[in-house]
Design an enzyme around this catalytic site. Structure first.
Site, short mmCIF file in Angstrom:
data_model
loop_
_atom_site.label_atom_id
_atom_site.label_comp_id
_atom_site.label_asym_id
_atom_site.label_seq_id
_atom_site.Cartn_x
_atom_site.Cartn_y
_atom_site.Cartn_z
N LYS A 193 0.85 -1.19 0.00
CA LYS A 193 0.00 0.00 0.00
C LYS A 193 0.89 1.24 0.00
CE LYS A 193 -4.19 1.85 1.12
NZ LYS A 193 -5.07 1.83 -0.05
N ARG B 203 23.85 -2.33 7.80
CA ARG B 203 25.15 -1.69 7.63
C ARG B 203 25.14 -0.34 8.33
NH1 ARG B 203 23.28 2.34 4.02
NH2 ARG B 203 21.61 1.58 2.70
N ASN C 74 18.35 -1.78 6.90
CA ASN C 74 19.66 -1.65 6.27
C ASN C 74 20.69 -2.26 7.21
OD1 ASN C 74 18.82 -0.33 3.90
ND2 ASN C 74 18.62 1.57 5.03
N ARG D 236 23.22 16.43 2.55
CA ARG D 236 24.11 15.70 1.64
C ARG D 236 24.48 16.64 0.50
NH1 ARG D 236 22.11 9.43 0.99
NH2 ARG D 236 21.30 9.16 3.11
#
Ligand code: ADP
Ligand code: ADP
Ligand code: MG
Length: 461
Positions: A201, A292, A290, A338
């Protein structure tokens, strides 16, 4: 403790790991491609070995060459950073069988969580809410239509192997479902070598809120709070902050407990992140893990006062979680932008090339993790991120004001960067009020008031 570590990565994260090793008194071996001969990670490591040609498929993704370098360099451990081989369970297995410690989770936990579909199954088993969707991989068009009809449009078609915002398509109706189904499969096959997709969804304009997990091999698992990564472009994070302006103490407690439970259910060790979407009613849904260290681990470090990369190394060496990590509490507010070598005025098209002049901001509460310098040539082969600018403040407002000031000071010529984009967001009233969700960047950039002001600097080159 380890004596020597190989860093199987490049760019800012390779530097981040080298710096942690130096502080721990561990020697470092850098590996690099032919495009990265002049890279800072090669210059700052104790030793370095070239592992191949510029394309990452010829170097940073070559498991056999990295392991040969590890043998030649006689290292005890390998840190994979993020991207490249960081989430490759086969690589972790090969390291294990060569008696070289992989600085990350056991390969079994990577297998469990590496594939998004399998991760959903583990979350369901652990009683952690997931987005409603297909029970598994969707094999045919017909099945796709059936699932979408059952859960209701809009839906998201997602690659089980997806990452970096790729292999994902939204669909509002049957025709767009058909197009999206095939294009998601095609993109996933090309990017990840696996065309499998599932359907879930679509949560409309949610917050992306993720929990930092740290777990040692002695049965201690803790979470270090959340990061809000809702400022995204094309499902990729561009600005992150800690804590989330949306978070309450009770929601943090509930979501943090769910994250720890899920990590424990797969025998997780080392650093990991459990990602959730949170809707406007405060309902949360697990989307992926994730396995890592993440790009945005920096803001958690600043707010919780710990070094997550050093902690990763200590955990891999068999040590217990440091007491200050086990008992860490949020003290401050941190934001990360970033900085990419991209032209925000031209739809963020990549802008590789030589940096003619580089001056980075400093002063109180400013942190920069970057491999850039004057004269550095940004190669066209890899991720376009050249720096992470982090500011820390006692309050959200002071962290934002400090970011605005630091961005004004940042002076990079020769290539285009996303600095003007970040400046515009820091001036935006809605962002400053904490009113944003994952649809924010698209809405703001299409508004007539959005303006990218060029960086004006009085610095002399
Ligand atoms: P984060 O660490 O915040 O989740 P990203 O998701 O943007 O950051 O991913 C970090 C880096 O890893 C980026 O360079 C991205 O391109 C890369 N990456 C993420 N997932 C994959 C994947 N499955 N395959 C290859 N590269 C990936
Ligand atoms: P990746 O592996 O590329 O990081 P994720 O599953 O973490 O993929 O999703 C990345 C981003 O895509 C999320 O942060 C969110 O903005 C968007 N997204 C993913 N799934 C959904 C969904 N079901 N509904 C709405 N947005 C979604
Ligand atoms: Mg993600």
């Amino acid at each position: 403790m380890f004596e020597k570590i190989l860093i199987a990565n490049r760019g800012e994260i390779a530097l981040r790991i080298i710096r942690a090793c130096k502080e721990l008194g561990i020697r470092t071996l850098a590996v690099y491609s032919e495009a990265d001969v002049d890279s800072l990670h090669v210059q700052l490591a104790d030793e370095s070995i070239c592992i191949g040609a510029a394309p990452s498929s010829e170097s940073y993704l070559k498991i056999d060459r990295i392991l040969s370098a590890a043998e030649v360099g006689d290292v005890d451990a390998i840190h994979p950073g993020y991207g490249f081989l960081a989430e490759n369970a086969h690589f972790a297995e090969v390291c294990e069988s060569c008696k070289i410690k992989f600085i990350g989770p056991p390969s079994s936990a990577m297998h469990a969580m590496g594939d998004k579909n399998s991760a959903r199954t583990y979350a369901r088993k652990a009683g952690v809410p997931i987005t409603p969707g297909s029970d598994g991989i969707v094999e045919t068009e017909k099945e796709a239509m059936k699932v979408a009809k059952k859960i209701g449009y809009p839906v998201m078609i997602k690659a089980v192997a997806g990452g970096g915002g790729r292999g994902m398509r939204m669909a509002h109706n049957e025709p767009s479902l058909m197009t999206g189904y095939h294009s998601a499969r095609h993109e996933a096959e090309k990017a990840f070598g696996n065309p499998d997709v599932y359907i879930e969804k679509l949560i409309v304009n949610p917050h992306h809120i993720e929990f930092q997990i740290m777990a040692d091999s002695h049965g201690h698992t803790v979470h270090l709070g959340e990061r809000d990564c809702s400022i995204q472009r094309r499902n990729q994070k561009v600005i992150e902050e800690c804590p989330s302006p949306l978070m309450t103490a009770s929601l943090r407690k509930k979501m943090g407990a769910a994250a720890v439970k899920l990590a424990n259910s797969v025998g997780y060790q080392n650093a990991g992140t459990i990602e959730f979407l949170v809707d406007d009613k405060g309902h949360y849904f697990f989307i992926e893990m994730n396995t890592r260290i993440q790009v945005e681990h920096t803001i958690t470090e600043e707010v919780y006062g710990c070094d997550l990369v050093k902690e990763q190394i200590r955990i891999a060496a068999g040590e217990k979680l440091s007491p200050h990590v086990q008992n860490a509490t949020p003290r401050l507010h941190a934001i990360q932008c970033r900085i990419n070598a991209e032209d925000p005025a031209k739809d963020f098209q990549p802008s590789p090339g030589r940096i003619a002049f580089y001056y980075a901001p400093g002063g109180r509460g400013v942190r920069i993790d970057s491999h850039a310098y004057t004269g550095y040539v940004v190669p066209p082969y890899y991720d376009s991120m050249i720096a992470k600018l982090i500011t820390i403040g006692a309050t959200r407002e002071s962290a934002i004001d400090r970011m605005r000031r630091a961005l004004e000071e940042y002076y990079i010529t020769g290539i285009k960067t996303t600095v003007p984009f970040h400046s515009a967001i820091m001036r935006n009233a809605e962002f400053r009020a904490g009113n944003y969700d994952t649809g924010f960047v698209e809405r703001v950039m299409s508004s007539e008031h959005f303006e990218l002001k060029p960086t004006v600097s009085r610095l002399r080159e």
